[in-house]
Design an enzyme around this catalytic site. Sequence first.
Site, PDB file in Angstrom:
ATOM      1  N   HIS A  96       7.520   5.195   1.025  1.00 35.73           N
ATOM      2  CA  HIS A  96       8.176   4.383   0.940  1.00 35.73           C
ATOM      3  C   HIS A  96       8.993   5.125  -0.077  1.00 35.73           C
ATOM      4  CE1 HIS A  96       3.879   2.500   2.640  1.00 35.73           C
ATOM      5  NE2 HIS A  96       5.067   1.808   3.333  1.00 35.73           N
ATOM      6  N   ARG A 137      -2.599   4.453   6.314  1.00 30.31           N
ATOM      7  CA  ARG A 137      -4.141   4.008   6.897  1.00 30.31           C
ATOM      8  C   ARG A 137      -5.026   4.815   6.309  1.00 30.31           C
ATOM      9  NH1 ARG A 137      -0.451   0.835  11.097  1.00 30.31           N
ATOM     10  NH2 ARG A 137      -2.476  -1.439  10.865  1.00 30.31           N
ATOM     11  N   HIS A 146       2.941   4.444  -0.815  1.00 25.28           N
ATOM     12  CA  HIS A 146       2.360   5.522  -0.999  1.00 25.28           C
ATOM     13  C   HIS A 146       4.093   6.962  -1.256  1.00 25.28           C
ATOM     14  CE1 HIS A 146       3.620   6.088   3.427  1.00 25.28           C
ATOM     15  NE2 HIS A 146       2.291   5.581   3.784  1.00 25.28           N
ATOM     16  N   GLY A 174      11.421   4.141   8.287  1.00 23.64           N
ATOM     17  CA  GLY A 174      11.653   5.287   7.730  1.00 23.64           C
ATOM     18  C   GLY A 174      11.242   5.551   9.706  1.00 23.64           C
ATOM     19  N   GLN A 175      11.460   7.449  10.012  1.00 28.96           N
ATOM     20  CA  GLN A 175      11.441   7.201  11.216  1.00 28.96           C
ATOM     21  C   GLN A 175      10.041   7.932  11.683  1.00 28.96           C
ATOM     22  OE1 GLN A 175      13.882   8.139  13.151  1.00 28.96           O
ATOM     23  NE2 GLN A 175      11.953   9.242  14.850  1.00 28.96           N
ATOM     24  N   LYS A 176       8.866   7.590  10.565  1.00 26.94           N
ATOM     25  CA  LYS A 176       7.391   7.465  11.014  1.00 26.94           C
ATOM     26  C   LYS A 176       7.162   6.707  12.130  1.00 26.94           C
ATOM     27  CE  LYS A 176       3.177   7.517  10.561  1.00 26.94           C
ATOM     28  NZ  LYS A 176       2.415   6.578   9.960  1.00 26.94           N
ATOM     29  N   ASP A 177       7.392   5.600  11.458  1.00 25.17           N
ATOM     30  CA  ASP A 177       7.837   4.510  12.925  1.00 25.17           C
ATOM     31  C   ASP A 177       9.132   4.659  13.880  1.00 25.17           C
ATOM     32  OD1 ASP A 177       5.385   3.028  11.987  1.00 25.17           O
ATOM     33  OD2 ASP A 177       6.470   3.182  10.210  1.00 25.17           O
ATOM     34  N   ALA A 203       0.165  -1.762  -0.023  1.00 26.31           N
ATOM     35  CA  ALA A 203      -0.295   0.233   0.122  1.00 26.31           C
ATOM     36  C   ALA A 203       0.671   1.164  -0.012  1.00 26.31           C
ATOM     37  CB  ALA A 203      -1.156   0.199   0.825  1.00 26.31           C
ATOM     38  N   GLN A 205       2.815  -9.341  12.577  1.00 28.07           N
ATOM     39  CA  GLN A 205       2.744  -8.120  13.740  1.00 28.07           C
ATOM     40  C   GLN A 205       0.932  -7.646  14.379  1.00 28.07           C
ATOM     41  OE1 GLN A 205       5.404  -6.288  10.673  1.00 28.07           O
ATOM     42  NE2 GLN A 205       4.622  -4.606  11.323  1.00 28.07           N
TER      43      GLN A 205
HETATM   44  O1  PAF Z   1       6.849  -0.837   8.900  1.00 29.67           O
HETATM   45  C1  PAF Z   1       6.261  -1.258   8.232  1.00 29.67           C
HETATM   46  O2  PAF Z   1       5.772  -1.456   7.328  1.00 29.67           O
HETATM   47  C2  PAF Z   1       6.548  -2.735   8.878  1.00 29.67           C
HETATM   48  O3  PAF Z   1       6.352  -3.294  10.466  1.00 29.67           O
HETATM   49  C3  PAF Z   1       7.779  -3.693   8.439  1.00 29.67           C
HETATM   50  C4  PAF Z   1       9.185  -3.099   8.819  1.00 29.67           C
HETATM   51  C5  PAF Z   1       7.418  -4.061   6.679  1.00 29.67           C
HETATM   52  C6  PAF Z   1       7.815  -5.173   8.984  1.00 29.67           C
HETATM   53  O4  PAF Z   1       6.221  -5.774   8.531  1.00 29.67           O
END
Ligand code: PAF
Length: 279
Positions: A31, A182, A28, A142-145, A26, A55
Site C-alpha cells: 500500500h 492476509r 503494508h 496495485g497490480q497484485k489484484d 491493514a 465485496q
Molecule cells: O483492493 C482493495 O483493497 C479493495 O478491493 C478496494 C479497491 C479498496 C475496494 O474495496
Amino acid sequence: MSELRSGTADARAEGMRIALVPTLGALHDGHFALVRRAREVADLVVVSIFVNPLQFGPTEDLDRYPRTLEADVAQLEQLGVDWVFAPSVAEMYPSGTIQTRVTAGEVGSLYEGRTRTGHFDGVLTVVSKLLNIAQPDVAVFGQKDAQQVFLVKRMVADLNLPVTVEVVQTVREQDGLALSSRNRFLDAKEKRAALGLSIALEAAESSADRGIDAVLAAAQSVLMGESMVQLDYLKVVNPETFLPVDDGYQGKAVVLVAARVGTTRLIDNETIFLRGVGS
Ligand code: PAF
C-alpha cells in the site's frame, strides 16, 4: 464525506491534482508503494480505508479481516498523506444495503469472481462511490489484484468516469511472496508453502518461449509439489480481454494463480510474453 468532497473541490480550484488510493486498511509496504506513486503524480493524496462488506460473500472472512486503523493512520501521516477517509459502514450504506450496484459483467464472474460470487460487483460499486466522494484526478491500484485492475479500468472507460487509473507493480518480500494483508494469518510453515505461488509464476515465466502448455505444466508441477497449497485456479489470460488465451496465442499474457494455504486464500499474478511453439 461532504467535507472530503468540498476539500478536494477547493484543492482543484487552486490548481491541485488529486490522487485517491482506495484500501481496505491493514496497510503494508504494498500500500505504501501506492501512496508513494500517488505522491509522485498528484499534489493532494487521499487514502480511503474501508472494509467494504459488499465485496465479501456470506462465507468469507469479513469479520476476520484485519482492522488496524490507528496504526494505519499513523503510518500514512508519516508518509505525508493529506487526507485519510475512513467512513463507517453506516456512512457508506445508510440504509444498511444498497439497491443500485455496478455490475462487473462476464469477466467479473471468472477466476476470483467464480469463487467469490458478487465480489467484483461489490468492489466496483464501492470504488465508484469512493470516486464520486473524493473526485480524484487519479486513482492508484496495485497490480497484485490484476483482475480488479482490469475491471476498474473497464468501468472507468464504460462509464466515462473522469479519472486516470494508475497501476503500481506488486511489492514482494525478498523471497518473492507477494505482500498481502492476509499474509499475517500464515504461520511459518504456511508462509514457506505460500512461496509456491511466486515460484510457480517464475517457472511459468521461464517456460514462456515454449508456449502455453509448457507454461501451465511448469507452474502446475511447482504447485503440485506443495502439499499445503490447495490450488483454486491457474490461468493464462489475454491482458486486453482478461479471457483465457487460446492455444497458439503469442504476445503479452498474464498468468493468474489463486490458492488456499491453510485457511488463508492468496492470489498472485505475473505478466509474461508467450511465444508460440516453433516460432
Ligand atoms: O483492493 C482493495 O483493497 C479493495 O478491493 C478496494 C479497491 C479498496 C475496494 O474495496
